[in-house]
Scaffold this motif. Structure first.
Motif, PDB file in Angstrom:
ATOM      1  N   VAL A 111       0.641  -1.248  -0.023  1.00 55.51           N
ATOM      2  CA  VAL A 111      -0.039   0.090  -0.035  1.00 55.51           C
ATOM      3  C   VAL A 111       0.755   1.224  -0.071  1.00 55.51           C
ATOM      4  O   VAL A 111       1.891   1.203   0.570  1.00 55.51           O
ATOM      5  N   LEU A 112       0.359   2.288  -0.817  1.00 53.86           N
ATOM      6  CA  LEU A 112       0.991   3.603  -0.744  1.00 53.86           C
ATOM      7  C   LEU A 112       0.359   4.502   0.250  1.00 53.86           C
ATOM      8  O   LEU A 112      -0.850   4.408   0.441  1.00 53.86           O
ATOM      9  N   VAL A 113       1.233   4.918   1.239  1.00 53.49           N
ATOM     10  CA  VAL A 113       0.672   6.030   2.371  1.00 53.49           C
ATOM     11  C   VAL A 113       1.009   7.249   2.121  1.00 53.49           C
ATOM     12  O   VAL A 113       2.256   7.501   2.019  1.00 53.49           O
ATOM     13  N   TYR A 114      -0.027   8.013   2.126  1.00 59.33           N
ATOM     14  CA  TYR A 114       0.308   9.524   2.075  1.00 59.33           C
ATOM     15  C   TYR A 114       0.151  10.440   3.386  1.00 59.33           C
ATOM     16  O   TYR A 114      -1.002  10.159   3.790  1.00 59.33           O
ATOM     17  N   LEU A 115       1.054  10.994   3.580  1.00 60.69           N
ATOM     18  CA  LEU A 115       1.092  11.927   4.745  1.00 60.69           C
ATOM     19  C   LEU A 115       0.940  13.450   4.815  1.00 60.69           C
ATOM     20  O   LEU A 115       2.156  13.975   3.806  1.00 60.69           O
ATOM     21  N   VAL A 116       0.108  14.133   5.228  1.00 63.63           N
ATOM     22  CA  VAL A 116       0.034  15.710   5.022  1.00 63.63           C
ATOM     23  C   VAL A 116       0.276  16.053   6.341  1.00 63.63           C
ATOM     24  O   VAL A 116      -0.087  15.705   7.341  1.00 63.63           O
ATOM     25  N   TYR A 117       1.378  17.331   6.368  1.00 63.62           N
ATOM     26  CA  TYR A 117       1.824  18.016   7.610  1.00 63.62           C
ATOM     27  C   TYR A 117       2.257  19.161   7.428  1.00 63.62           C
ATOM     28  O   TYR A 117       2.732  19.565   6.228  1.00 63.62           O
ATOM     29  N   SER A 118       2.521  20.038   8.394  1.00 64.85           N
ATOM     30  CA  SER A 118       3.102  21.493   8.110  1.00 64.85           C
ATOM     31  C   SER A 118       4.279  21.360   8.923  1.00 64.85           C
ATOM     32  O   SER A 118       4.421  20.954  10.130  1.00 64.85           O
ATOM     33  N   ASP A 119       5.294  22.147   8.494  1.00 65.11           N
ATOM     34  CA  ASP A 119       6.568  22.326   9.148  1.00 65.11           C
ATOM     35  C   ASP A 119       7.042  23.567   9.191  1.00 65.11           C
ATOM     36  O   ASP A 119       6.686  24.484   8.199  1.00 65.11           O
ATOM     37  N   LYS A 120       7.874  24.009  10.047  1.00 56.78           N
ATOM     38  CA  LYS A 120       8.262  25.357  10.201  1.00 56.78           C
ATOM     39  C   LYS A 120       9.759  25.203  10.681  1.00 56.78           C
ATOM     40  O   LYS A 120      10.042  24.224  11.607  1.00 56.78           O
ATOM     41  N   ILE A 121      10.499  26.257  10.490  1.00 54.21           N
ATOM     42  CA  ILE A 121      12.036  25.995  10.849  1.00 54.21           C
ATOM     43  C   ILE A 121      12.252  25.884  12.415  1.00 54.21           C
ATOM     44  O   ILE A 121      12.648  24.962  12.983  1.00 54.21           O
ATOM     45  N   ILE A 122      11.428  26.715  13.156  1.00 51.88           N
ATOM     46  CA  ILE A 122      11.478  26.551  14.704  1.00 51.88           C
ATOM     47  C   ILE A 122      10.262  25.676  15.158  1.00 51.88           C
ATOM     48  O   ILE A 122      10.927  24.771  16.181  1.00 51.88           O
ATOM     49  N   ASP A 123       9.292  25.669  15.129  1.00 51.31           N
ATOM     50  CA  ASP A 123       8.168  24.920  15.629  1.00 51.31           C
ATOM     51  C   ASP A 123       7.137  24.425  14.564  1.00 51.31           C
ATOM     52  O   ASP A 123       6.248  25.157  14.101  1.00 51.31           O
ATOM     53  N   GLY A 124       7.271  23.072  14.084  1.00 47.61           N
ATOM     54  CA  GLY A 124       6.253  22.433  13.317  1.00 47.61           C
ATOM     55  C   GLY A 124       4.948  22.197  13.986  1.00 47.61           C
ATOM     56  O   GLY A 124       4.819  22.495  15.433  1.00 47.61           O
ATOM     57  N   SER A 125       4.026  21.570  13.564  1.00 47.86           N
ATOM     58  CA  SER A 125       2.951  21.243  14.145  1.00 47.86           C
ATOM     59  C   SER A 125       2.564  19.664  14.140  1.00 47.86           C
ATOM     60  O   SER A 125       2.902  19.288  12.996  1.00 47.86           O
ATOM     61  N   PRO A 126       1.969  19.011  15.046  1.00 48.46           N
ATOM     62  CA  PRO A 126       1.875  17.734  14.994  1.00 48.46           C
ATOM     63  C   PRO A 126       0.541  17.312  14.220  1.00 48.46           C
ATOM     64  O   PRO A 126       0.202  16.415  14.096  1.00 48.46           O
ATOM     65  N   LYS A 127      -0.212  18.280  13.758  1.00 45.48           N
ATOM     66  CA  LYS A 127      -1.463  18.215  13.249  1.00 45.48           C
ATOM     67  C   LYS A 127      -1.047  17.411  11.805  1.00 45.48           C
ATOM     68  O   LYS A 127      -0.166  17.840  11.164  1.00 45.48           O
ATOM     69  N   ASN A 128      -1.839  16.376  11.670  1.00 42.80           N
ATOM     70  CA  ASN A 128      -1.425  15.643  10.316  1.00 42.80           C
ATOM     71  C   ASN A 128      -2.666  15.045   9.681  1.00 42.80           C
ATOM     72  O   ASN A 128      -3.704  14.953  10.483  1.00 42.80           O
ATOM     73  N   SER A 129      -2.508  14.361   8.556  1.00 43.72           N
ATOM     74  CA  SER A 129      -3.526  13.600   8.096  1.00 43.72           C
ATOM     75  C   SER A 129      -2.947  12.505   7.171  1.00 43.72           C
ATOM     76  O   SER A 129      -1.864  12.741   6.621  1.00 43.72           O
ATOM     77  N   VAL A 130      -3.437  11.266   7.154  1.00 41.36           N
ATOM     78  CA  VAL A 130      -3.152  10.354   6.238  1.00 41.36           C
ATOM     79  C   VAL A 130      -3.954   9.548   5.474  1.00 41.36           C
ATOM     80  O   VAL A 130      -5.333   9.581   5.769  1.00 41.36           O
ATOM     81  N   SER A 131      -3.556   9.149   4.117  1.00 39.05           N
ATOM     82  CA  SER A 131      -4.309   8.359   3.262  1.00 39.05           C
ATOM     83  C   SER A 131      -3.728   7.409   2.676  1.00 39.05           C
ATOM     84  O   SER A 131      -2.339   7.390   2.594  1.00 39.05           O
ATOM     85  N   ALA A 132      -4.392   6.282   2.106  1.00 38.44           N
ATOM     86  CA  ALA A 132      -3.531   4.929   1.670  1.00 38.44           C
ATOM     87  C   ALA A 132      -4.286   4.647   0.293  1.00 38.44           C
ATOM     88  O   ALA A 132      -5.370   4.749   0.172  1.00 38.44           O
ATOM     89  N   VAL A 133      -3.521   4.177  -0.532  1.00 36.74           N
ATOM     90  CA  VAL A 133      -3.947   3.685  -1.639  1.00 36.74           C
ATOM     91  C   VAL A 133      -3.226   2.185  -1.989  1.00 36.74           C
ATOM     92  O   VAL A 133      -2.010   1.989  -1.843  1.00 36.74           O
ATOM     93  N   ALA A 134      -4.366   1.222  -2.142  1.00 38.54           N
ATOM     94  CA  ALA A 134      -3.488  -0.171  -2.344  1.00 38.54           C
ATOM     95  C   ALA A 134      -2.795  -0.541  -3.829  1.00 38.54           C
ATOM     96  O   ALA A 134      -3.519   0.234  -4.596  1.00 38.54           O
TER      97      ALA A 134
END
Length: 155
Positions: free
Chosen positions: A125-148
């Motif tokens: 399965v291919l797993v896709y993860l979206v997240y936000s990053d920042k030089i000093i402080d990124g965010s733990p907020k994320n979402s994931v999706s998968a494609v067989a």
């Protein structure tokens, strides 16, 4: 080698490498602003550049107001992703876990929204993860999706 030929030989391959470009599907307003654009949730679609037949749909927050209208506002890290098989899956290039599939600046400096791909080899399965990053402080907020992956494909 002439300078323009050298530049073409170096720059054209660099342009071909990189993350996908998103197409805006639609948006909805979430906060009315008296001056400038409203805050929105934007829905965008992009195709995986290394795997044909897979499209990802990304919803993300977009800050409005005066700063947002001029492109200097910092968008929140809120995002969601849903990736789907939209045609026959074909791997164009070798896949590396953590490859950036999509990247978008969400502030004038230092903050980006990224989509990365992983291959769950055990389940194929291919797993896709979206997240936000920042030089000093990124965010733990994320979402994931998968494609067989289709049966019989070779990595």
């Amino acid at each position: 080698m002439k300078p323009y030929a050298f530049a073409c030989a170096v720059l054209i391959p660099l342009l071909a490498v990189g993350a996908a470009i998103a197409e805006e599907i639609g948006s909805v307003s979430t906060v009315f602003k008296m001056v400038g654009a409203n805050d929105k949730i934007v829905v965008e679609a992009f195709d995986d550049p290394k795997v044909t037949g897979v499209t990802c749909y990304l919803s993300r927050a977009k800050t409005g107001g005066i700063k947002g209208s001029f492109g200097v506002a910092e968008d929140t890290a809120d995002a969601s992703i849903a990736c789907r098989q939209v045609g026959p899956i074909h791997v164009v290039e070798s896949l590396k876990d953590g490859d950036v599939v999509f990247k978008k600046d969400t502030s004038l400096l230092f903050k980006t929204l990224q989509v990365v791909r992983f291959h769950d080899r055990k389940r194929d399965v291919l797993v896709y993860l979206v997240y936000s990053d920042k030089i000093i402080d990124g965010s733990p907020k994320n979402s994931v999706s998968a494609v067989a992956m289709e049966k019989g494909w070779k990595p």
